[in-house]
Design a protein around this motif. Structure first.
Motif, mmCIF file in Angstrom:
data_model
loop_
_atom_site.group_PDB
_atom_site.id
_atom_site.type_symbol
_atom_site.label_atom_id
_atom_site.label_comp_id
_atom_site.label_asym_id
_atom_site.label_seq_id
_atom_site.Cartn_x
_atom_site.Cartn_y
_atom_site.Cartn_z
ATOM 1 N N GLU A 80 2.856 -25.353 34.310
ATOM 2 C CA GLU A 80 3.756 -25.900 35.329
ATOM 3 C C GLU A 80 5.061 -26.277 34.650
ATOM 4 O OE1 GLU A 80 1.384 -29.093 37.038
ATOM 5 O OE2 GLU A 80 0.872 -27.800 38.729
ATOM 6 N N PRO A 81 6.207 -25.983 35.291
ATOM 7 C CA PRO A 81 6.305 -25.299 36.564
ATOM 8 C C PRO A 81 5.696 -23.902 36.461
ATOM 9 C CG PRO A 81 8.512 -25.708 35.651
ATOM 10 C CD PRO A 81 7.526 -26.291 34.720
ATOM 11 N N VAL A 82 5.152 -23.436 37.581
ATOM 12 C CA VAL A 82 4.412 -22.179 37.571
ATOM 13 C C VAL A 82 5.353 -20.983 37.434
ATOM 14 C CG1 VAL A 82 2.510 -23.144 38.916
ATOM 15 C CG2 VAL A 82 4.353 -21.926 40.088
ATOM 16 N N SER A 83 4.797 -19.896 36.905
ATOM 17 C CA SER A 83 5.546 -18.645 36.769
ATOM 18 C C SER A 83 5.728 -17.998 38.135
ATOM 19 C CB SER A 83 4.789 -17.683 35.847
ATOM 20 O OG SER A 83 3.591 -17.251 36.464
ATOM 21 N N ALA A 166 -10.045 -29.554 38.329
ATOM 22 C CA ALA A 166 -9.079 -28.741 39.068
ATOM 23 C C ALA A 166 -8.943 -29.199 40.522
ATOM 24 C CB ALA A 166 -9.498 -27.273 39.006
ATOM 25 N N THR A 167 -7.818 -28.820 41.100
ATOM 26 C CA THR A 167 -7.484 -29.167 42.473
ATOM 27 C C THR A 167 -7.854 -28.007 43.395
ATOM 28 O OG1 THR A 167 -5.628 -30.494 41.668
ATOM 29 C CG2 THR A 167 -5.582 -29.848 43.996
ATOM 30 N N PRO A 168 -8.585 -28.295 44.484
ATOM 31 C CA PRO A 168 -8.899 -27.224 45.432
ATOM 32 C C PRO A 168 -7.625 -26.558 45.955
ATOM 33 C CG PRO A 168 -10.210 -29.163 45.904
ATOM 34 C CD PRO A 168 -9.188 -29.564 44.867
ATOM 35 N N HIS A 169 -7.725 -25.274 46.246
ATOM 36 C CA HIS A 169 -6.551 -24.513 46.685
ATOM 37 C C HIS A 169 -5.842 -25.179 47.857
ATOM 38 C CE1 HIS A 169 -3.820 -21.285 47.536
ATOM 39 N NE2 HIS A 169 -4.270 -21.247 48.786
ATOM 40 N N ALA A 170 -6.564 -25.681 48.829
ATOM 41 C CA ALA A 170 -5.950 -26.269 50.025
ATOM 42 C C ALA A 170 -5.095 -27.501 49.699
ATOM 43 C CB ALA A 170 -7.032 -26.659 51.043
ATOM 44 N N GLU A 171 -5.337 -28.108 48.538
ATOM 45 C CA GLU A 171 -4.612 -29.320 48.158
ATOM 46 C C GLU A 171 -3.544 -29.075 47.087
ATOM 47 O OE1 GLU A 171 -7.505 -32.286 47.015
ATOM 48 O OE2 GLU A 171 -8.821 -31.642 48.653
ATOM 49 N N TYR A 172 -3.616 -27.943 46.398
ATOM 50 C CA TYR A 172 -2.683 -27.663 45.295
ATOM 51 C C TYR A 172 -1.358 -27.148 45.844
ATOM 52 C CZ TYR A 172 -0.878 -25.969 40.850
ATOM 53 O OH TYR A 172 -0.106 -25.771 39.738
ATOM 54 N N ARG A 173 -0.277 -27.555 45.229
ATOM 55 C CA ARG A 173 1.063 -27.107 45.624
ATOM 56 C C ARG A 173 1.788 -26.550 44.412
ATOM 57 N NH1 ARG A 173 -1.230 -27.127 49.527
ATOM 58 N NH2 ARG A 173 -1.179 -28.584 51.225
ATOM 59 N N VAL A 174 2.458 -25.403 44.626
ATOM 60 C CA VAL A 174 3.258 -24.809 43.528
ATOM 61 C C VAL A 174 4.695 -25.242 43.671
ATOM 62 C CG1 VAL A 174 1.741 -22.856 43.172
ATOM 63 C CG2 VAL A 174 3.642 -22.634 44.766
#
Length: 174
Positions: A80-83, A166-174
């Motif tokens: 992070e920050p993500v590619s 790890a954070t579940p996909h529904a909760e993760y923000r890029v």
């Protein structure tokens, strides 16, 4: 024992209860994926209402496997920050989830104290590991499988340690 990997579809078809995938790279350069990445860069996003347009045959294989009672979990360790590539993955991950995968994201800085194998892997039914090998630029170089109990345990423990943070996909923000 280490050996060349059989086709991935064969590994998934033989899976009885779980398939775990740990991804640790910020970029993959898959020629088959290049058209989708180019379309994404041009502004295209998968339409949630047009399932027929999603990534095939992968999502069909996932849905069929999950329907047989196999749990498929994918954990991604990301900088992070993500590619840009990770943003592409993120934007399309809802299709994996819709097909039945469970997906979580772990910022790389939160993985510093975890013992991790040196390569991405799939772990099938807690005993067969398929390692994927990639060049520095993300090009796929091949894979191998191992059914050595110590290798499977290392990968199972690594995956669980990542999954639990790890954070579940529904909760993760890029």
């Amino acid at each position: 024992m280490w050996r060349s990997a059989p086709p991935f579809a064969e590994l998934l078809a033989g899976c009885q209860h779980s398939a775990l995938h740990l991804e640790m790279r910020d970029h993959y350069d898959d020629p088959d994926e290049a058209p989708r990445v180019a379309a994404w860069k041009a502004g295209h996003r998968p339409d949630p209402d047009d399932r027929a347009s999603w990534w095939r045959p992968w999502l069909d294989m996932v849905a069929e496997t999950v329907a047989r009672g196999v749990v498929i979990r994918r954990a991604r360790i990301v900088s992070e920050p993500v590619s840009e590539y990770t943003k592409y993955l993120y934007d399309g991950t809802f299709t994996n989830v819709a097909a039945g995968e469970e997906v979580r994201w772990l910022p790389r800085r939160k993985a510093s104290d975890l013992a991790l194998p040196g390569n991405d892997f799939w772990l099938f039914d807690d005993h067969l590991v398929r390692f994927g090998y990639f060049a520095g630029d993300g090009a796929y170089l091949g894979d191998e499988v191992s059914d050595e109990p110590a290798v499977a345990k290392l990968c199972a423990d690594a995956f669980q340690s990542v999954w639990s943070r790890a954070t579940p996909h529904a909760e993760y923000r890029v």
